[in-house]
Design a protein around this motif. Structure first.
Motif, PDB file in Angstrom:
ATOM      1  N   UNK A   1       0.886  -1.171   0.000  1.00 26.15           N
ATOM      2  CA  UNK A   1       0.000   0.000   0.000  1.00 26.15           C
ATOM      3  C   UNK A   1       0.921   1.217   0.000  1.00 26.15           C
ATOM      4  N   UNK A   2       0.924   1.958  -1.091  1.00 25.84           N
ATOM      5  CA  UNK A   2       1.829   3.098  -1.246  1.00 25.84           C
ATOM      6  C   UNK A   2       1.004   4.373  -1.259  1.00 25.84           C
TER       7      UNK A   2
ATOM      8  N   UNK B   1      -2.162   1.946  -4.936  1.00 22.70           N
ATOM      9  CA  UNK B   1      -1.483   3.243  -4.897  1.00 22.70           C
ATOM     10  C   UNK B   1      -2.516   4.298  -4.517  1.00 22.70           C
ATOM     11  N   UNK B   2      -2.301   4.941  -3.374  1.00 22.91           N
ATOM     12  CA  UNK B   2      -3.205   5.984  -2.891  1.00 22.91           C
ATOM     13  C   UNK B   2      -2.627   7.351  -3.241  1.00 22.91           C
ATOM     14  N   UNK B   3      -3.316   8.096  -4.100  1.00 30.03           N
ATOM     15  CA  UNK B   3      -2.876   9.423  -4.530  1.00 30.03           C
ATOM     16  C   UNK B   3      -3.754  10.474  -3.866  1.00 30.03           C
ATOM     17  N   UNK B   4      -3.236  11.091  -2.822  1.00 29.26           N
ATOM     18  CA  UNK B   4      -3.975  12.150  -2.124  1.00 29.26           C
ATOM     19  C   UNK B   4      -3.854  13.457  -2.910  1.00 29.26           C
ATOM     20  N   UNK B   5      -4.879  14.306  -2.783  1.00 34.09           N
ATOM     21  CA  UNK B   5      -4.915  15.580  -3.524  1.00 34.09           C
ATOM     22  C   UNK B   5      -4.668  15.336  -5.019  1.00 34.09           C
TER      23      UNK B   5
ATOM     24  N   UNK C   1      -6.427   4.502  -5.922  1.00 29.38           N
ATOM     25  CA  UNK C   1      -7.422   5.180  -5.090  1.00 29.38           C
ATOM     26  C   UNK C   1      -6.988   6.637  -4.983  1.00 29.38           C
ATOM     27  N   UNK C   2      -7.792   7.534  -5.506  1.00 28.86           N
ATOM     28  CA  UNK C   2      -7.484   8.961  -5.425  1.00 28.86           C
ATOM     29  C   UNK C   2      -8.344   9.623  -4.372  1.00 28.86           C
ATOM     30  N   UNK C   3      -7.842  10.723  -3.819  1.00 32.67           N
ATOM     31  CA  UNK C   3      -8.616  11.491  -2.836  1.00 32.67           C
ATOM     32  C   UNK C   3      -8.494  12.962  -3.175  1.00 32.67           C
ATOM     33  N   UNK C   4      -9.567  13.708  -2.935  1.00 33.70           N
ATOM     34  CA  UNK C   4      -9.554  15.139  -3.259  1.00 33.70           C
ATOM     35  C   UNK C   4     -10.508  15.893  -2.354  1.00 33.70           C
ATOM     36  N   UNK C   5     -10.155  17.130  -2.077  1.00 33.49           N
ATOM     37  CA  UNK C   5     -11.034  18.024  -1.317  1.00 33.49           C
ATOM     38  C   UNK C   5     -11.961  18.799  -2.245  1.00 33.49           C
ATOM     39  N   UNK C   6     -11.758  18.661  -3.554  1.00 34.48           N
ATOM     40  CA  UNK C   6     -12.639  19.322  -4.512  1.00 34.48           C
ATOM     41  C   UNK C   6     -14.016  18.670  -4.453  1.00 34.48           C
ATOM     42  N   UNK C   7     -15.069  19.444  -4.758  1.00 31.17           N
ATOM     43  CA  UNK C   7     -16.403  18.867  -4.826  1.00 31.17           C
ATOM     44  C   UNK C   7     -16.550  18.103  -6.138  1.00 31.17           C
ATOM     45  N   UNK C   8     -17.399  17.091  -6.141  1.00 30.81           N
ATOM     46  CA  UNK C   8     -17.506  16.212  -7.299  1.00 30.81           C
ATOM     47  C   UNK C   8     -17.968  16.947  -8.549  1.00 30.81           C
TER      48      UNK C   8
END
Length: 905
Positions: A139-140, A185-189, A227-234
């Motif tokens: 898990x990276x 692979x977890x890509x934050x922001x 798996x991506x993560x974002x604070x932007x609204x969908x």
């Protein structure tokens, strides 16, 4: 963390290569034995890597090298809300992991602090437990924001680097995709990826192949679930991502969580702290309630930080007074947390189940299994170790116990100010600032040193480099830069401002951007950091005027606030109920003009109702004095405004702080004209299960909605108050045009359409008109261009009228159909033209009785049309004002929705 140890870690992070203890000791002028001791401690804490050899080299561990610690592995079952607010999200996540053959790529939406990283680790653990990936699958984790300004380094990190790809690339270096092969692979922001990086990632998502940086021929394969993560609204998120990544999951904010879940979250965190300290923690009931009810804008992350702070203070008292357990009282909580108690009355009937029969204190014993995730920054013992070290050092001096606590408390507060700030911000690796940016920063500061005849240390230069990086990024993305007090900076920092002007030219030339004047103000402040005591010019003299209906409402509220604060600041103005709106405005204008010299730094109006709130724009236009207004004012708001004005906070600072602190009270009354609203439109479809009828309603509504402009949101309706909280949360991002469902609800003047009405063709047409919200302005303007002979600019008149009319609808809570709005616009346009021609106007029957009955509504129409009267040098008769008020009242959409048969244009 000990300050020396922190300095050593910071130095290692700044260097690209590892360092020996001797090198660090010489660089920092610290005893070598102490350096070795600190380095060994950092190695035990897994903060640095120890490379054995002669000599031993130490390197800092990078974020992407951290893997899940299986001894404390999280799972969906350990999440608070797994059967509540997170139920749908967990179902979606499990489906994404189990989808054959290798799962589906996923994007996780959510505000800062909602637990996106934790959720991603839960997905990884579920993949392990479900045997979808091998037991040793990696898990990276990687934060794209860290490299947003250095695309080359970013591409190299994700896809790898081929030897010779650029100067200094002396060997092949595998990227994160290679490291994550077979795993996740977890890509934050993820939204911070530049276009080039997006295309490379999309190629990998589509085809499963990639090329390292510098590789032009060979492609490589890898099996990686993204798996991506974002604070932007969908709705604002990049459509390219939405198209490529099939599963989207939204994490609820803390405000969307039930009281049960908030209580569980708080008690879980306290148990974790008890485990780390191996000590019982007792918490006063009022403190628990404060944490359950306060507004934590940083969501769960902020709750953890605030709890960590209060636990640290309790630990300090426990350590210095040799208590049997840690005691947390309401008084130990920050003021922001304590304000949660102000909401007790609102939810008192729902609090008994949590604390009934538990006494004044709740006890949390150590020993329960602790479940945390590997990237949790609050997991460490830094703050407790820092207190322990300080206690030991000072205890040897022989000071008394009470003095010892006071001495250390000052350090704890200062430490936490930095500690919380670091935790709240995105992690930025200092060595990742592009070399060109460092070179430019030094060039700018070398120039400034000569021009200003002063020296700037490395900390000042580094702070500015970070700021400059953010500024360039914002300018490239088209985001505005606004300085809240530019005139004051130019006045008090004249020398710095002149130098900043020259420096901005250098930045523009080297970075190919246009530096706005507001940014020059910020540069001036950076140049003054080591000269001014505060680091920025003080702003004093913001005037606060309390303006309310009633004989003594404003003055009484102001007097109470002044007495509480021991101040004489502020001015109260009472508007008797028999006073005309124009007379009240005249008195306010006279007060402003008489005190104009004292109002150079702005005026804040605190009002009770919408008509007075409209005075802010008028005062600014007539006097040029910056004016802000806040409606639905309470005594607490007056106290907060006076307090901040007395300590020299700027107008914008005061306004924004009050808006944030009391958003739940004043959000619905903040003055935002509909025509300027940038929120995406939405219609909410609801039933008790969130499925079934809601799906049928969705299918019925979908064909009549342009989903590029309007989103259809399906929601579950179980309990009215929870549903309203969901609507409140949605209104932060959407303009809710209508609610359709099986349960009638009257809220926020939003039109409601029952399931029956949705399946009625005539009612469905009305819903379509309401949702589309289209007033054919171009057609109206074209048709009136040659008809209104006395109006010089027909287009300008109609745009002003539309803005005023929509503001009136918002403040009056009288929303009309778009067709009706078009009719009223045409009517007022002809009225203005007729008055300018000198034509006679109509007489309103029984005018005094109507005005008396609808005083507030009539005042709102009068106030919002006052700018129109000034622009065209004419006056609208009271009779015509009454007709307009009547039109809006008789044609407004009812809620629950009732169709009005005789609507005409």
């Amino acid at each position: 963390m000990n300050s020396r140890k922190e300095e050593i870690l910071h130095t290692l992070e700044m260097r690209k290569q590892g360092m020996t203890a001797v090198q660090l000791a010489e660089l920092l002028t610290i005893d070598r034995s102490n350096v070795s001791r600190y380095l060994n401690e950092l190695a035990k804490e897994k903060r640095v890597r120890k490379i054995n050899g002669r000599p031993v080299i130490y390197e800092p561990l990078t974020e992407e090298e951290v893997h899940v610690d299986t001894s404390s592995a999280v799972s969906f079952d350990s999440l608070v809300g797994v059967e509540g607010s997170l139920k749908v999200a967990v179902q979606q996540a499990k489906a994404a992991i189990l989808y054959p053959p290798r799962g589906l790529h996923t994007i996780v939406f959510g505000e800062t602090g909602t637990g996106k990283s934790l959720f991603a680790e839960c997905m990884y653990q579920f993949a392990l437990d479900s045997h979808m990936i091998a037991p040793d699958a990696p898990f990276v984790s990687f934060n794209c924001a860290d490299y947003a300004q250095n695309p080359q380094l970013l591409f190299g990190h994700i896809f790898g680097i081929k030897k010779g790809a650029y100067t200094g690339a002396e060997a092949d270096n595998p990227g994160l995709i290679a490291k994550a092969d077979g795993g996740i692979l977890f890509l934050d922001e993820i939204h911070r990826l530049p276009p080039e990086g997006q295309e490379m990632l999309f190629t990998f998502i589509d085809k499963g192949v990639y090329r390292p940086l510098g590789e032009s021929v060979e492609t490589y394969e890898a099996s990686v679930q993204i798996i991506g993560a974002t604070t932007e609204s969908s709705d604002n998120f990049l459509t390219t991502f939405n198209r490529r990544i099939p599963v989207s999951i939204t994490m609820p904010s803390l405000s969307e969580r039930s009281l049960d879940e908030r209580y569980e979250i708080i008690t879980l965190f306290i148990k974790q702290e008890a485990n780390r300290l191996i000590q019982r923690i007792e918490v006063e009931k009022a403190a628990i309630l404060s944490f359950m009810l306060y507004d934590a804008e940083g969501n769960i992350g902020q709750v953890k930080r605030d709890l960590k702070l209060v636990c640290a203070k309790a630990f300090l008292h426990y350590r210095t007074h040799k208590q049997q357990s840690l005691l947390i009282r309401k008084e130990d909580c920050s003021l922001q947390v304590q304000k949660g108690l102000l909401k007790v009355k609102e939810v008192s009937d729902r609090l008994d189940q949590f604390l009934e029969g538990k006494g004044e204190y709740l006890s949390f014993e150590p020993g329960e299994a602790e479940v945390v995730w590997s990237h949790d920054p609050e997991r460490n013992m830094q703050v407790y170790n820092a207190i322990e070290a300080k206690v030991s050092d000072l205890a040897e001096t022989g000071v008394t116990t009470i003095d010892l606590e006071k001495l250390i408390m000052k350090d704890v507060d200062a430490y936490f100010e930095t500690y919380v700030e670091q935790l709240a911000e995105h992690s930025i690796h200092k060595d990742l600032l592009p070399p060109d940016l460092w070179r430019l920063t030094n060039k700018l500061y070398d120039t400034a040193e000569k021009r200003l005849d002063r020296k700037f240390n490395e900390k000042a230069r580094f702070a500015f480099a970070l700021h400059l990086q953010s500024t360039i990024e914002r300018l490239h993305e088209g985001h505005p830069i606004v300085h809240p007090d530019l005139n004051n900076v130019r006045k008090h920092l004249k020398k710095e401002f002149q130098v900043a002007l020259d420096l901005s030219s250098i930045i523009e030339e080297e970075c190919q951007v246009e530096i706005p004047f507001d940014e020059i103000g910020f540069i001036s402040m950076f140049l003054s950091i080591q000269v001014c005591d505060t680091g920025k010019p003080m702003t004093e003299g913001v005037s606060v005027v309390v303006l309310m209906h009633g004989k003594a409402t404003a003055t009484s509220m102001l007097e109470a606030a002044q007495e509480l604060l021991g101040t004489k600041s502020g001015h109260g103005m009472n508007m008797r109920l028999d006073m005309e709106v124009q007379e009240m405005y005249r008195q306010l204008l006279e007060h402003v003009l008489a005190n104009k010299d004292k109002l150079k730094n702005g005026l804040l109006l605190l009002t009770d109702m919408g008509s007075l709130n409209s005075f802010a724009d008028l005062i600014f236009k007539e006097t040029g004095i910056r004016t802000k207004a806040i409606s639905m004012t309470s005594t607490m708001i007056v106290v907060e405004a006076l307090r901040m004005a007395d300590i020299g906070r700027s107008l914008e600072d005061i306004y924004q702080n009050i808006m944030q602190s009391f958003r739940s009270i004043i959000r619905d009354n903040s003055h935002v004209p509909v025509s300027e609203n940038k929120l995406k439109k939405a219609v909410v479809v609801t039933c008790f299960t969130g499925e079934g009828v809601a799906n049928k309603l969705y299918q019925r509504i979908e064909p009549i909605v342009d989903q590029q402009a309007v989103e259809i949101i399906q929601m579950q309706f179980i309990e009215r108050q929870v549903f309203i909280q969901h609507i409140d949360s949605l209104m932060e991002e959407y303009e809710i045009k209508a609610i359709c469902g099986t349960v009638e609800i009257e809220y926020q003047n939003i039109p409601f359409f029952s399931a029956y009405e949705v399946f009625d063709n005539e009612r469905l047409k009305v819903l379509q008109r309401v949702i589309s919200d289209e007033v054919p302005m171009k057609k109206i303007i074209a048709s009136l261009e040659n008809t209104l002979t006395e109006v010089p600019d027909v287009s300008g008149l109609l745009i002003k009228l539309q803005r005023a009319l929509r503001t009136i609808q918002e403040q009056m809570h009288a929303v009309v159909e778009p067709s009706v709005e078009a009719g009223i616009l045409v009517h007022i346009a002809f009225l203005v033209d007729g008055i300018l021609k000198g034509e006679a106007t109509r007489t309103f029957q029984e005018l005094p009785a109507f005005v008396k009955k609808y005083r507030l509504e009539n005042d709102l129409v009068t106030t919002n049309l006052m700018p129109l009267e000034k622009d065209y040098q004419m006056q609208l008769p009271e009779d015509e004002i009454a007709f307009l008020t009547q039109m809006l009242l008789e044609n407004k959409l009812q809620s629950p929705f009732k169709f009005t048969q005789n609507i005409s244009v």
